[in-house]
Design an enzyme around this catalytic site. Structure first.
Site, short mmCIF file in Angstrom:
data_model
loop_
_atom_site.label_atom_id
_atom_site.label_comp_id
_atom_site.label_asym_id
_atom_site.label_seq_id
_atom_site.Cartn_x
_atom_site.Cartn_y
_atom_site.Cartn_z
N GLU A 16 10.58 -15.51 -8.53
CA GLU A 16 10.04 -14.78 -8.37
C GLU A 16 9.35 -13.77 -9.58
O GLU A 16 8.28 -12.96 -10.08
CB GLU A 16 10.70 -13.53 -7.93
CG GLU A 16 11.17 -13.67 -6.19
CD GLU A 16 11.96 -11.91 -5.39
OE1 GLU A 16 11.12 -11.54 -4.65
OE2 GLU A 16 12.98 -12.25 -6.07
N ARG A 19 5.29 -0.58 -5.92
CA ARG A 19 5.53 -1.37 -4.05
C ARG A 19 4.16 -2.36 -5.11
O ARG A 19 4.33 -3.12 -4.01
CB ARG A 19 5.01 -0.33 -3.59
CG ARG A 19 6.02 1.07 -2.70
CD ARG A 19 5.51 2.22 -2.56
NE ARG A 19 5.76 0.93 -1.17
CZ ARG A 19 6.64 1.53 -0.43
NH1 ARG A 19 7.52 1.63 0.01
NH2 ARG A 19 6.09 1.26 0.92
N HIS A 55 22.26 -36.56 -1.00
CA HIS A 55 20.92 -37.20 -0.14
C HIS A 55 20.20 -36.68 0.09
O HIS A 55 19.14 -36.71 0.45
CB HIS A 55 21.67 -36.46 1.70
CG HIS A 55 23.21 -36.50 1.93
ND1 HIS A 55 23.18 -37.86 2.17
CD2 HIS A 55 23.94 -35.71 1.99
CE1 HIS A 55 25.06 -37.71 2.58
NE2 HIS A 55 25.16 -36.46 2.42
N TRP A 95 -3.36 -2.90 -1.58
CA TRP A 95 -2.42 -3.60 -1.56
C TRP A 95 -3.68 -5.17 -0.35
O TRP A 95 -3.53 -5.33 1.00
CB TRP A 95 -0.89 -4.36 -1.75
CG TRP A 95 -0.78 -5.60 -1.56
CD1 TRP A 95 0.06 -5.42 -3.06
CD2 TRP A 95 -0.31 -6.23 -0.66
NE1 TRP A 95 0.41 -7.17 -2.97
CE2 TRP A 95 0.54 -7.70 -1.77
CE3 TRP A 95 0.09 -6.87 0.24
CZ2 TRP A 95 0.96 -8.23 -1.40
CZ3 TRP A 95 0.27 -7.88 1.17
CH2 TRP A 95 0.77 -8.93 0.20
N LYS A 145 15.69 -15.41 -7.04
CA LYS A 145 15.12 -13.83 -8.51
C LYS A 145 14.67 -15.01 -9.78
O LYS A 145 13.69 -14.63 -10.26
CB LYS A 145 16.36 -14.17 -8.37
CG LYS A 145 16.35 -12.83 -9.42
CD LYS A 145 16.78 -11.22 -8.23
CE LYS A 145 16.30 -11.35 -7.30
NZ LYS A 145 16.57 -11.28 -6.35
N ASN A 148 -2.11 2.27 5.38
CA ASN A 148 -1.21 1.39 5.37
C ASN A 148 -1.30 0.48 6.78
O ASN A 148 -1.58 1.00 7.79
CB ASN A 148 0.63 1.68 4.78
CG ASN A 148 0.17 2.72 3.40
OD1 ASN A 148 -1.25 2.42 2.92
ND2 ASN A 148 1.35 3.24 3.44
N GLY A 149 -1.32 -0.91 6.77
CA GLY A 149 -1.21 -1.65 7.94
C GLY A 149 -2.51 -2.53 8.14
O GLY A 149 -3.13 -2.74 6.69
N CYS A 191 0.67 -1.40 0.07
CA CYS A 191 -0.12 0.37 -0.18
C CYS A 191 0.70 1.08 -0.06
O CYS A 191 1.76 1.68 0.46
CB CYS A 191 -0.65 0.31 1.52
SG CYS A 191 -2.29 -1.38 1.66
N LYS A 197 7.05 -3.92 -3.37
CA LYS A 197 8.15 -3.88 -2.75
C LYS A 197 7.91 -3.55 -0.77
O LYS A 197 7.06 -2.83 -0.92
CB LYS A 197 8.77 -3.26 -3.25
CG LYS A 197 10.27 -2.52 -3.37
CD LYS A 197 11.15 -3.17 -3.88
CE LYS A 197 12.30 -2.56 -3.82
NZ LYS A 197 13.53 -3.30 -4.28
N GLU A 246 20.10 -16.89 -3.86
CA GLU A 246 19.03 -16.02 -4.22
C GLU A 246 19.12 -15.48 -6.22
O GLU A 246 18.66 -16.14 -5.95
CB GLU A 246 20.59 -14.95 -4.38
CG GLU A 246 20.37 -13.09 -4.81
CD GLU A 246 19.37 -12.83 -4.25
OE1 GLU A 246 18.31 -13.17 -3.51
OE2 GLU A 246 19.12 -11.48 -5.29
C1 F6R Z 1 13.82 -10.61 -3.36
C2 F6R Z 1 12.55 -9.31 -2.85
C3 F6R Z 1 12.74 -9.40 -1.49
C4 F6R Z 1 13.62 -8.39 -0.55
C5 F6R Z 1 12.95 -9.29 1.26
C6 F6R Z 1 13.36 -8.14 2.27
O1 F6R Z 1 14.47 -9.98 -4.00
O2 F6R Z 1 13.30 -8.26 -3.10
O3 F6R Z 1 12.62 -10.65 -0.52
O4 F6R Z 1 14.79 -8.90 -0.20
O5 F6R Z 1 11.06 -8.78 1.52
O6 F6R Z 1 13.37 -6.55 2.09
P1 F6R Z 1 13.82 -5.82 2.45
O7 F6R Z 1 15.33 -5.83 2.05
O8 F6R Z 1 13.60 -3.89 2.07
O9 F6R Z 1 14.48 -6.08 4.28
#
Ligand code: F6R
Length: 606
Positions: free
Chosen positions: A490, A27, A506, A76, A487, A102-103, A2, A601, A483
């Site tokens: 996602e 976001r 294993h 959101w 990626k 938000n929240g 949000c 985000k 990672e």
């Molecule tokens: C992956 C991604 C998320 C963030 C996670 C933590 O591509 O973006 O896994 O890394 O939500 O976010 P921050 O770093 O903002 O605490």
């Protein structure tokens, strides 16, 4: 997740709010809405809301939607489906109060039942509407007191902005667990949940603390606690330029941010290297040499990509400073009543500095008396402010939902911290010099990897038929594998799994078949032969292999060759081509790269 935008001043508010909402689109959201103090007719509040994108909201706005004060929101969904009715702002029964939020309100069911028993009819399924009714029903004289009374009844997290038809000269905002930033203009004030929506208008901002409220008027603002005592939040200047939020000629933010990494790494190194003592200066660390020598353990906490960067950090700290170190998801740590040890240095890592799980872990640690540092990208964010000191990552704004340049810069920031701690302890001058030389090589080496993009695009096409992908790495290579796997899933929605290469036999070896290719991280270090043996095992099961290595791997079907650096720094570089692999896989599959489904985000709710 949000977003909130608000404005009070002399300008026509609707276009300003829509522009602000567009700046927050990155976001992730499912609906949008706006409320203004109307200049038309007899005044009062006017609202418009719509499921879908901000441009759909824009097309809905009537011609006569004039006013100079308003609030707006991108939602959101948490309580209630994403639809027009559940979109914010929410109004009280008389239509005099408008709230964006938000929240999450944890005691929403209980409050809703009480209000319903008192005859309140709800228009939506949201928790936010409860707040609007509570404010509207308050008998207090001042708007600030009405909001305060309502907030006293609320359990949960919020960043809110409130308009009231009887108080057209102000916007009241409050924060508890969800960011609220005020923007100070020339006889005008802005508010947002994210500086991204403010920087094209002003760089002077005030970030509210949890438990803080503010009253915004066109030429003035006041901050105070939810108990009513005045606070003196001083304005700070945002360093990021409005242009850094633009796409800059790229088709997606993800591509832009991957491409920016050589410059970003250059920035995190700049001004920090001290050749005289073969170490680095980290200005905001707040940990003197004596305290650093007293650290017996390091525990790194973060979520998602930040956690993976923290895993690289833990290995670097063990290797360079010889302090036992490990990383753990902050989202798990905060729930397990962890033993908090006074000789352990805790480090919270976060791009946004607002991730609720990480922030909650920091708050729990601080409550128990621990020393907590932050490795954070957003200056002045909640985690940066809650921690005792730390290292800024200086990646610049990261707009794409998935993290790329910030992951890389965070890993480099950890290398700096590890070098700093190492040189205070037992790392030799020669090793310090060696690591510094390696760090200096990184920007050019990243640029070299990025020049190979076309080859990686072809590889992505080659593996696009995979029903699932395995990612394997040993020790230094394992966080890189994790990672890269995150990626890929996602952005491309291809199922991917990361495993320590040593664990393959294993169990997960059972999955290997031609439709399940493996990406193997094969650095040229002391484990090279072990990794080659793993490639052999996979080949023997007819598995296809894409290796990321410092030289062509004869046992792999394809190799992405990356330049060699110091072994400790290899993981930083080896992640970069795999960001491109995820990007091109998603592109080939036609995905919405900057806004992957179901993701947002900065996860500022539980
Ligand atoms: C992956 C991604 C998320 C963030 C996670 C933590 O591509 O973006 O896994 O890394 O939500 O976010 P921050 O770093 O903002 O605490």
């Amino acid at each position: 997740m949000c977003g909130i935008v608000g404005y009070i001043g002399k300008r026509d508010v609707a276009p300003l709010l829509l522009e602000g909402l567009q700046r927050l689109e990155y976001r992730g959201y499912d609906s949008a809405g706006i409320a203004i103090h109307s200049k038309a007719g007899g005044g009062g509040l006017k609202t418009a809301k719509a499921k879908g994108r901000v441009r759909e909201l824009e097309s809905l706005l009537p011609k006569r939607f004039a006013g100079n004060t308003g609030i707006a929101h991108t939602r959101w969904a948490t309580h209630g489906a994403p639809n027009d009715v559940n979109a914010h702002p929410h109004l009280d029964a008389e239509g005099k109060v408008a709230v964006v939020h938000n929240g999450i309100i944890d005691n929403a069911d209980e409050l809703r039942a009480k209000l319903a028993a008192d005859g309140v009819e709800f228009a939506s399924d949201t928790d936010t509407e409860i707040l609007a009714h509570l404010i509207g029903r308050s008998q207090a004289e001042k708007l600030e007191e009405k909001v305060r009374q309502a907030l006293r009844l609320i359990e949960g997290t919020y960043g809110i902005a409130v308009l009231h038809a009887d108080f057209p000269d102000r916007i009241v905002v409050a924060r508890n667990g969800s960011p609220v930033v005020l923007g100070i203009g020339e006889r005008e004030m802005f508010v947002s949940s994210d500086v991204a929506a403010l920087v094209s208008h002003t760089r002077q901002v005030v970030t509210l603390d949890d438990g803080e409220m503010a009253t915004l008027k066109a030429d003035d603002y006041r901050t105070y606690t939810t108990e009513g005592s005045r606070t003196s939040a001083a304005p700070t200047t945002v360093e990021w330029e409005a242009e850094s939020y633009d796409m800059g000629g790229h088709d997606t933010y993800m591509h832009k941010e991957i491409s920016e990494q050589a410059d970003a790494v250059d920035r995190v190194l700049r001004g920090r290297i001290d050749d005289r003592f073969s170490t680095v200066h980290l200005g905001g660390l707040n940990l003197d040499a004596r305290e650093a020598r007293g650290v017996r353990r390091v525990k790194i906490l973060g979520c998602g990509s930040a956690y993976h960067a923290g895993q690289i950090g833990a290995q670097l700290i063990e290797e360079l400073a010889r302090i036992p170190a490990d990383a753990e998801p902050a989202s798990e740590f905060r729930y397990r009543n962890a033993v908090v040890d006074p000789d352990t240095l805790y480090i919270a890592v976060s791009q946004s500095g607002e991730t609720y799980d990480t922030l909650a872990a920091v708050q729990e640690l601080k409550r128990k008396g621990a020393r907590v540092l932050g490795v954070v990208n957003v200056v002045g964010s909640a985690i940066a402010r809650e921690t005792d000191g730390g290292v800024y990552v200086h990646a610049g704004p990261e707009v794409c939902v998935v993290s790329t340049k910030c992951f890389t810069n965070t890993a480099v920031a950890f290398a700096l911290l590890a070098l700093h701690l190492g040189r205070i302890r037992d790392l030799s001058v020669a090793d310090g010099k060696r690591i510094i030389a390696g760090l200096r090589k990184l920007p050019e080496q990243i640029a070299e990897v990025l020049r190979g993009e076309e080859d990686i695009r072809k590889l992505a096409a080659e593996y696009a038929d995979a029903k699932s992908m395995m990612f394997v790495g040993r020790v230094r290579g394992y966080p890189v594998a994790r990672e890269a796997s995150l990626k890929l899933k996602e952005v491309s929605y291809v199922h991917a799994e990361a495993y320590p290469a040593s664990e393959l036999k294993h169990g997960p070896l059972a999955l290997i078949e031609p439709a399940v290719p493996t990406v193997a991280i094969v650095p040229d270090d002391d484990l090279l032969e072990k990794n080659r043996a793993t490639l052999e095992e996979i080949k023997a099961r007819s598995g296809r292999i894409l290796a990321v290595a410092h030289q062509e791997q004869d046992k792999a079907d394809h190799t992405i060759v990356v330049p060699k650096n110091e072994v400790e720094l290899d993981p930083i570089l080896m992640g970069v081509p795999l960001q491109l692999l995820a990007y091109h896989s998603a592109l080939a599959l036609g995905r919405d790269i900057d806004k992957p489904r179901n993701l947002a985000k900065s996860v500022t709710v539980e």
